[in-house]
Motif scaffolding. Sequence first.
Motif, short mmCIF file in Angstrom:
data_model
loop_
_atom_site.label_atom_id
_atom_site.label_comp_id
_atom_site.label_asym_id
_atom_site.label_seq_id
_atom_site.Cartn_x
_atom_site.Cartn_y
_atom_site.Cartn_z
N ASP A 79 2.09 1.72 -3.38
CA ASP A 79 1.06 2.33 -4.22
C ASP A 79 1.08 3.85 -4.10
O ASP A 79 0.99 4.58 -5.11
CB ASP A 79 -0.32 1.80 -3.83
CG ASP A 79 -0.49 0.33 -4.15
OD1 ASP A 79 0.27 -0.18 -5.00
OD2 ASP A 79 -1.37 -0.31 -3.55
N THR A 128 -4.34 -1.88 -6.62
CA THR A 128 -4.51 -1.77 -5.17
C THR A 128 -5.60 -2.70 -4.66
O THR A 128 -5.45 -3.34 -3.62
CB THR A 128 -4.85 -0.32 -4.78
OG1 THR A 128 -3.82 0.55 -5.25
CG2 THR A 128 -4.96 -0.18 -3.27
N PRO A 185 -7.72 0.24 0.10
CA PRO A 185 -7.84 0.44 -1.35
C PRO A 185 -8.76 1.58 -1.73
O PRO A 185 -8.52 2.28 -2.72
CB PRO A 185 -8.38 -0.91 -1.85
CG PRO A 185 -7.90 -1.89 -0.84
CD PRO A 185 -7.96 -1.18 0.47
N TYR A 233 0.83 -1.20 0.00
CA TYR A 233 0.00 0.00 0.00
C TYR A 233 0.87 1.26 0.00
O TYR A 233 0.56 2.25 -0.69
CB TYR A 233 -0.93 0.01 1.21
CG TYR A 233 -2.03 -1.02 1.14
CD1 TYR A 233 -2.73 -1.24 -0.04
CD2 TYR A 233 -2.37 -1.78 2.26
CE1 TYR A 233 -3.73 -2.19 -0.11
CE2 TYR A 233 -3.39 -2.72 2.20
CZ TYR A 233 -4.06 -2.93 1.02
OH TYR A 233 -5.05 -3.87 0.96
#
Length: 370
Positions: free
Chosen positions: A89, A120, A131, A86
């Motif tokens: 991302d 994601t 997400p 994450y």
Amino acid sequence: MTSRKSSEILREFVEDHQHFFDKTHEKTIYVIGLVSCLCAHISYFFIFHMLNIKEMMYFNIGSIAFYIVALIFVPILKNDKSMLLYLSDLEIIAHAAYATYLLGWKPDFGMFLLLIIPATFLTQGKRFYIPFIVTFISMAIYIYLKFIITDETILKYPLEDAGILRAMHMINVFIGAFVMLFASASYMLQREYMEYQLVSQRETFKNLASIDPLTQLYNRRAMNENIRTIRRECPTTTTSYVIGIGDIDNFKKINDTYGHDIGDKVLVYVANLFISLIPKGGYAARWGGEEFLFVIPEATIKDGVEFTEKIHKSLRAHIFEIEDCEFGVTMTFGVNTGIQTDKIDSVITKADKRLYKGKNNGKNHTEFTD
């Protein structure tokens, strides 16, 4: 025992696949993803160095440092490693946004702001809401950049060379495709793992409901289902199947003399004989206490007696050694046949009566007549 053997094969299959998803291989998946991002940013660093875009050079130095630190944390984090993905991302979003702000839309860095959204969601973490947060951030930045960067916007680093733009575009497409491929592959592997876990749990619950925990033979409820299946699948109405009931002789004396732990070992040994000797397609169950029941499809009394003789022979050849004591075990069997039109309870009752006839006639043999 065919169904039981298939259950064991399925359970072994699940366990073999679970080894693929153990902690070591889980780390490998994360390492591959993070190393790929690291290599991508190293490549970007040299590209921006050649183009003399210093802001993006410095940004990629920071990105390289981030992924090196993330790789260090992979073996340290024991629980939710998805946070590393994450954070990656968010780093990709920041990189794509900054590059788009400096170079515009033509090199296609803005593509990552959209690609990161499905990637994601394909990352399965414990925090389901993350997400959605990442999606909101990425879409907000994408829409903001669409408003402030237009064809008339004066860029700090306008790339006019068609060859450079084409090369930058192809590099970004390749990296974007890899991001989606990796996210999809990781999702598929994790989904398969979850399915194997469900299969394993389902098999465990099934075994708890149908398998005797001590002997690993079928219990009484499951055995009744197996007998019904065999009777239903008889090729003709006159095709017979064999049911036999066996009882360990003088089992109470064994428990009283040597203890229930030794009695349990005797039960397990006898159960293993049934498992190893039962003909193909047959089933065996612990019917209750020291009683065992077996059923053989498409068989005659002779087939049933031959099977029990194998049990007799194996038991007579085996000596149980308990400290300084040695003892043997025998069994008495009653065998009967049934066809499709016979009631199962009646077939079992008749086999049971023959068993007790055998008990009264000296034990340690098989009765197959009334």
